[in-house]
Structure formats: structure tokens, C-alpha cells
Scaffold this motif. Structure first.
Motif, PDB file in Angstrom:
ATOM      1  N   LEU A   1       0.837  -1.194   0.000  1.00  0.00           N
ATOM      2  CA  LEU A   1       0.000   0.000   0.000  1.00  0.00           C
ATOM      3  C   LEU A   1       0.876   1.249   0.000  1.00  0.00           C
ATOM      4  N   GLU A   2       1.904   1.247   0.833  1.00  0.00           N
ATOM      5  CA  GLU A   2       2.800   2.400   0.891  1.00  0.00           C
ATOM      6  C   GLU A   2       3.572   2.543  -0.421  1.00  0.00           C
ATOM      7  N   ALA A   3       3.998   1.414  -0.993  1.00  0.00           N
ATOM      8  CA  ALA A   3       4.714   1.470  -2.273  1.00  0.00           C
ATOM      9  C   ALA A   3       3.839   2.097  -3.348  1.00  0.00           C
ATOM     10  N   ALA A   4       2.558   1.740  -3.367  1.00  0.00           N
ATOM     11  CA  ALA A   4       1.656   2.315  -4.365  1.00  0.00           C
ATOM     12  C   ALA A   4       1.566   3.825  -4.211  1.00  0.00           C
ATOM     13  N   VAL A   5       1.500   4.281  -2.971  1.00  0.00           N
ATOM     14  CA  VAL A   5       1.389   5.722  -2.712  1.00  0.00           C
ATOM     15  C   VAL A   5       2.652   6.451  -3.159  1.00  0.00           C
ATOM     16  N   VAL A   6       3.811   5.992  -2.706  1.00  0.00           N
ATOM     17  CA  VAL A   6       5.042   6.754  -2.953  1.00  0.00           C
ATOM     18  C   VAL A   6       5.482   6.678  -4.419  1.00  0.00           C
ATOM     19  N   ASN A   7       5.092   5.625  -5.121  1.00  0.00           N
ATOM     20  CA  ASN A   7       5.488   5.505  -6.519  1.00  0.00           C
ATOM     21  C   ASN A   7       4.569   6.268  -7.455  1.00  0.00           C
ATOM     22  N   ILE A   8       3.297   6.353  -7.114  1.00  0.00           N
ATOM     23  CA  ILE A   8       2.317   6.957  -8.015  1.00  0.00           C
ATOM     24  C   ILE A   8       2.118   8.447  -7.768  1.00  0.00           C
TER      25      ILE A   8
ATOM     26  N   ALA B   1      -7.530  10.006 -13.567  1.00  0.00           N
ATOM     27  CA  ALA B   1      -6.916   9.416 -12.373  1.00  0.00           C
ATOM     28  C   ALA B   1      -6.577   7.944 -12.591  1.00  0.00           C
ATOM     29  N   LEU B   2      -5.536   7.498 -11.912  1.00  0.00           N
ATOM     30  CA  LEU B   2      -5.183   6.086 -11.918  1.00  0.00           C
ATOM     31  C   LEU B   2      -5.975   5.369 -10.824  1.00  0.00           C
ATOM     32  N   VAL B   3      -6.217   4.083 -11.018  1.00  0.00           N
ATOM     33  CA  VAL B   3      -6.966   3.278 -10.051  1.00  0.00           C
ATOM     34  C   VAL B   3      -5.992   2.349  -9.339  1.00  0.00           C
ATOM     35  N   ILE B   4      -5.901   2.534  -8.025  1.00  0.00           N
ATOM     36  CA  ILE B   4      -4.954   1.782  -7.201  1.00  0.00           C
ATOM     37  C   ILE B   4      -5.748   0.877  -6.262  1.00  0.00           C
ATOM     38  N   VAL B   5      -5.462  -0.426  -6.266  1.00  0.00           N
ATOM     39  CA  VAL B   5      -6.294  -1.392  -5.561  1.00  0.00           C
ATOM     40  C   VAL B   5      -5.509  -2.171  -4.510  1.00  0.00           C
ATOM     41  N   ASP B   6      -6.050  -2.159  -3.294  1.00  0.00           N
ATOM     42  CA  ASP B   6      -5.592  -3.040  -2.224  1.00  0.00           C
ATOM     43  C   ASP B   6      -6.402  -4.328  -2.333  1.00  0.00           C
ATOM     44  N   GLY B   7      -5.747  -5.404  -2.747  1.00  0.00           N
ATOM     45  CA  GLY B   7      -6.430  -6.686  -2.871  1.00  0.00           C
ATOM     46  C   GLY B   7      -5.943  -7.707  -1.870  1.00  0.00           C
ATOM     47  N   VAL B   8      -5.404  -7.245  -0.746  1.00  0.00           N
ATOM     48  CA  VAL B   8      -4.692  -8.119   0.180  1.00  0.00           C
ATOM     49  C   VAL B   8      -5.543  -9.287   0.673  1.00  0.00           C
TER      50      VAL B   8
ATOM     51  N   PHE C   1      -7.756   5.548  -4.692  1.00  0.00           N
ATOM     52  CA  PHE C   1      -7.344   4.367  -3.940  1.00  0.00           C
ATOM     53  C   PHE C   1      -8.582   3.661  -3.399  1.00  0.00           C
ATOM     54  N   VAL C   2      -8.630   2.355  -3.562  1.00  0.00           N
ATOM     55  CA  VAL C   2      -9.802   1.607  -3.110  1.00  0.00           C
ATOM     56  C   VAL C   2      -9.387   0.218  -2.639  1.00  0.00           C
TER      57      VAL C   2
ATOM     58  N   GLU D   1      -8.486  -6.336 -17.965  1.00  0.00           N
ATOM     59  CA  GLU D   1      -9.834  -6.075 -18.479  1.00  0.00           C
ATOM     60  C   GLU D   1     -10.507  -4.946 -17.712  1.00  0.00           C
ATOM     61  N   TRP D   2     -10.271  -4.887 -16.397  1.00  0.00           N
ATOM     62  CA  TRP D   2     -10.897  -3.861 -15.557  1.00  0.00           C
ATOM     63  C   TRP D   2     -10.105  -2.557 -15.535  1.00  0.00           C
ATOM     64  N   GLN D   3      -8.974  -2.514 -16.229  1.00  0.00           N
ATOM     65  CA  GLN D   3      -8.133  -1.316 -16.339  1.00  0.00           C
ATOM     66  C   GLN D   3      -7.657  -0.820 -14.968  1.00  0.00           C
ATOM     67  N   LEU D   4      -7.163  -1.735 -14.175  1.00  0.00           N
ATOM     68  CA  LEU D   4      -6.589  -1.375 -12.879  1.00  0.00           C
ATOM     69  C   LEU D   4      -5.123  -1.008 -13.085  1.00  0.00           C
ATOM     70  N   ASP D   5      -4.670   0.035 -12.409  1.00  0.00           N
ATOM     71  CA  ASP D   5      -3.324   0.553 -12.676  1.00  0.00           C
ATOM     72  C   ASP D   5      -2.255   0.007 -11.741  1.00  0.00           C
ATOM     73  N   VAL D   6      -2.577  -0.151 -10.466  1.00  0.00           N
ATOM     74  CA  VAL D   6      -1.667  -0.819  -9.533  1.00  0.00           C
ATOM     75  C   VAL D   6      -2.514  -1.726  -8.655  1.00  0.00           C
ATOM     76  N   VAL D   7      -2.099  -2.985  -8.532  1.00  0.00           N
ATOM     77  CA  VAL D   7      -2.813  -3.949  -7.704  1.00  0.00           C
ATOM     78  C   VAL D   7      -1.815  -4.593  -6.751  1.00  0.00           C
ATOM     79  N   VAL D   8      -2.190  -4.651  -5.475  1.00  0.00           N
ATOM     80  CA  VAL D   8      -1.289  -5.128  -4.422  1.00  0.00           C
ATOM     81  C   VAL D   8      -1.973  -6.229  -3.617  1.00  0.00           C
ATOM     82  N   THR D   9      -1.219  -7.242  -3.229  1.00  0.00           N
ATOM     83  CA  THR D   9      -1.731  -8.219  -2.272  1.00  0.00           C
ATOM     84  C   THR D   9      -0.581  -8.772  -1.439  1.00  0.00           C
ATOM     85  N   GLY D  10      -0.929  -9.625  -0.461  1.00  0.00           N
ATOM     86  CA  GLY D  10       0.067 -10.214   0.422  1.00  0.00           C
ATOM     87  C   GLY D  10      -0.048 -11.724   0.425  1.00  0.00           C
TER      88      GLY D  10
END
Length: 386
Positions: A68-75, A162-169, A135-136, A181-190
Motif C-alpha cells: 500500500l505504501e509502495a503504491a502511494v510513494v510511486n504513483i 486518475a489512476l486506479v490503485i487497488v488493495d487486494g490483500v 485508492f480503493v 480487463e478492468w483497467q486497474l493501474d496498480v494492484v497489491v496483495t500479500g
């Protein structure tokens, strides 16, 4: 009878399949040796399938929150504005991360238990046409709400740049995901939830548009520089020391997913969700999330008149079963059952049966066996009544 058995039915960390446990016990190898490169190469196609993308999925030694932090600081560049959709505790975490970097943050907040309101989001986008990102949280672990990510992304791209940033953890690996297909720009999970691994790995994928945004972003970053990971991933390497034992486990997880098929994995989680929700309703319990937005990986509910911590204590002491409490202001009133990753229909029947015993002993009124029969009916499609 005293027992050391502990049955984890919390929304992470989750139980680990025996074959994954065995895979992680292999002798240590050098992280710059050819064997590690072969490991990283072997898991890439499977990760892309799980994410629903042709983009490279980077493997980072870190927690989901590091993603989540990586998505913020990079984007997000200094001086830019963002919108954060908050439907629970982990949406709030995105807000906290953004504010810690002194980013102007527009908070679109819903009542806990509700999904993102698309009409409100459209109004917010119109009011802030200059926002750089939205962010969502895909699955809000604290409330068991599965936000409509595809619809959210479509709206954001139609109404803004705007870019769409997703927390999918807490759902990727157990819920449908079509990043491209959903045009997500950054997706993150653990790793410690639907991926059936211990904590310690973060997975992240970025669109080409997102990578161009990262390249233009002057915000300093070092360990969490996603461009470094992207470059290394293409070379089947990592910029910093990886968690090699977890990579062996990941390789086995990918094998298990391929064996079941991603479609099979998604359908199994939907079945576990339906069993759990049907059982809880039949036991006169109150579900937090509406049917249309119910997560396939975790179910949140409350028990009128009985403290949640007392129920949890009884389940653990009497049956070795551990479920989770709520978070934030719902800590004392909400309970959560995790049904993700290494979880079967038999596991749900066990938890529901034990929960029935505890609730009846604590004075909660419902006909004996109603929960178990309701769960069974979702499996056999029958109409058995008790």
C-alpha cells in the motif's frame, strides 16, 4: 481434554497446506544463484493468471501494507491530490499512509458494512477533476465488504484521468480479478491470506500507464521503488534479498492453483461464502455486508446481546477454533469468520457446528441444527427443514 490443536478461521494469517509446508523446508539456496532465478521464472505465469494480467507481477519481501505504501510513494507526486474510498479499517490505512506523506487526501467514506457508492464517487470526481489517483480496497477485511472494483474503475476512467490503485490483500487468490480487463493501474496483495503462505511476501503489478507515472514522479523512494522490482522481475531476479523459503512455498501454491484451476478456486470461495452466510442467517445472526457486496473470503456478523470476545473465547477453549473480532469501533460488536485459501466445505461445517453449540450454551435462541442444515443445503441444493 487438553489439546494443542488450533483451527484458524480468521481472515489471515490462514492455514497452510501440508505440501506448501514441506516445500518451504527445502535447503537454503543463494538468492543470486540460478536456482532462485528458476524459482522466480516458474511462478510468474501463475501469478499473472491469478492477477488476470499480462503485466509482470513483482514479488517483494514485505507485508501487504508495504505494498500500500509502495503504491502511494510511486504513483503520487508531491503536490498532487488523491481520492481514497473508505469502507472500513483498511481504507482508513490508505488515508493514513497518504497523509503521512502530506498528500492532499479527499476521503470518500461509507458506513462500515456498505460498499463504495458509485453516485457519490462520480460527484467526488467531478468536484476534484485534478486528482491523480483513486485508492480503493477490493475486499475490506474489517467489514467483509467486496467493493465493485470493475465498476469503480470504469467510472474513474470515464470521468477522470486518475489512476486506479487497488488493495487486494484479503481476497486476491480467492476472488475473481481481471486486472487488464478492468483497467486497474496498480494492484497489491500479500502472502498470508488467500495465497496460503506465511506473512512476508507482497505481490504487485502495474499497468504501463502507471509505470510511466512512476518514471515521471520525483518523489524519493528506495526499497519500495517499484520500477526497480519491475526491472528485476523481467530478469527473474529481485533488487534486494528475497524470502527464498517462501518462494519455494509460492511455487507449490501456484501448482495447487493450477491443479484446481483459477475458476475452480473462485467458485470454491463463493461456495464457502454462501454456506457461511446461509448458516449465520439461519442462526438469527446479523450479517454486516449486503448479499450483493459479500466477500468470498471473509464474513462479518454480530450476535445480539452477547459479547463477541466471550464467543471467541469459548470457541477456542472448547474446540480449538479461532475466529476474529471486529476492528476499530466494531471491535467489541462484530465477529469475523475467514474462509479463504486452504479451506474446504468440511472446515465450514465444523466451524458452524461448533459455533451453534457455543451460542446455544450462551443463551442465543435458535432451533438446534439450523445453521448446519442451512450450510448443508447450499451444498446439496435441497430444502431440508428442521
Amino acid at each position: 481434554m487438553e489439546t494443542n490443536q488450533l483451527i484458524l478461521r480468521i481472515p489471515g494469517p490462514t492455514p497452510i497446506p501440508p505440501s506448501v509446508q514441506r516445500a518451504m523446508q527445502q535447503p537454503m539456496i543463494g538468492h543470486r544463484d540460478p536456482e532462485t532465478a528458476e524459482l522466480l521464472a516458474s511462478v510468474q505465469p501463475g501469478l499473472q493468471t491469478i492477477f488476470g494480467t499480462v503485466q509482470h507481477v513483482s514479488v517483494v519481501a514485505g507485508s501487504g501494507t508495504s505494498g500500500l505504501e509502495a503504491a502511494v510513494v510511486n504513483i503520487v507526486a508531491p503536490g498532487e491530490k488523491v481520492i481514497v474510498c473508505v469502507t472500513g479499517a483498511f481504507g482508513e490505512r490508505f488515508v493514513s499512509i497518504c497523509k503521512s506523506y502530506q498528500i492532499e487526501t479527499i476521503v470518500l467514506e461509507e458506513q462500515w458494512g456498505k460498499a463504495v457508492d458509485l453516485n457519490k464517487l462520480e460527484v467526488t470526481l467531478a468536484e476534484h477533476p485534478d486528482c491523480a489517483a483513486v485508492f480503493v480496497t477490493y475486499c475490506e477485511t474489517s467489514t467483509s465488504v467486496l467493493n465493485p472494483i470493475a465498476k469503480i474503475s470504469k467510472l474513474v476512467h470515464e470521468k477522470s484521468d486518475a489512476l486506479v490503485i487497488v488493495d487486494g490483500v484479503s481476497c486476491i487468490g480467492g476472488a475473481e480479478l481481471k486486472m487488464d480487463e478492468w483497467q486497474l493501474d496498480v494492484v497489491v496483495t500479500g502472502s498470508q491470506k488467500a495465497f496460503m503462505l506465511p506473512g512476508g511476501l507482497m505481490f504487485v503489478a502495474s499497468s504501463e500507464i502507471a509505470r510511466q507515472k512512476m518514471k515521471a514522479n520525483p518523489r524519493p523512494r528506495f526499497y519500495l521503488d517499484l520500477l526497480k522490482y519491475e526491472k528485476a522481475t523481467r530478469e527473474f531476479s529481485t533488487p534486494f534479498t528475497p524470502a527464498t523459503s517462501l518462494l519455494y512455498g509460492l511455487q507449490e501454491v501456484i501448482r495447487l492453483v493450477e491443479q484446481e484451476s483459477m475458476e475452480g478456486v473462485v467458485n470454491r470461495h463463493l461456495q464457502l461464502r454462501d454456506m457461511t452466510r446461509a448458516a449465520l442467517v439461519s442462526m438469527n445472526l446479523e450479517l454486516l455486508a449486503e448479499d450483493d457486496f459479500a466477500s468470498p473470503t471473509v464474513t462479518a456478523f454480530s450476535v445480539p446481546g452477547i459479547e463477541g470476545k466471550l464467543i471467541r473465547k469459548q470457541l477456542t477453549q472448547r474446540f480449538g477454533i479461532r475466529i476474529a473480532g471486529g476492528q476499530g469501533h466494531q471491535k467489541e460488536t462484530v465477529l469475523r469468520i475467514g474462509h479463504m485459501g486452504y479451506c474446504s466445505t468440511a472446515d465450514i461445517l465444523l466451524v458452524i457446528s461448533a459455533l451453534e453449540v457455543v451460542l446455544r450454551d450462551l443463551g442465543h435462541a435458535f432451533p438446534a441444527g439450523h445453521g448446519t442444515v442451512a450450510a448443508q443445503n447450499t451444498l446439496i441444493g435441497g430444502h431440508v427443514h428442521v
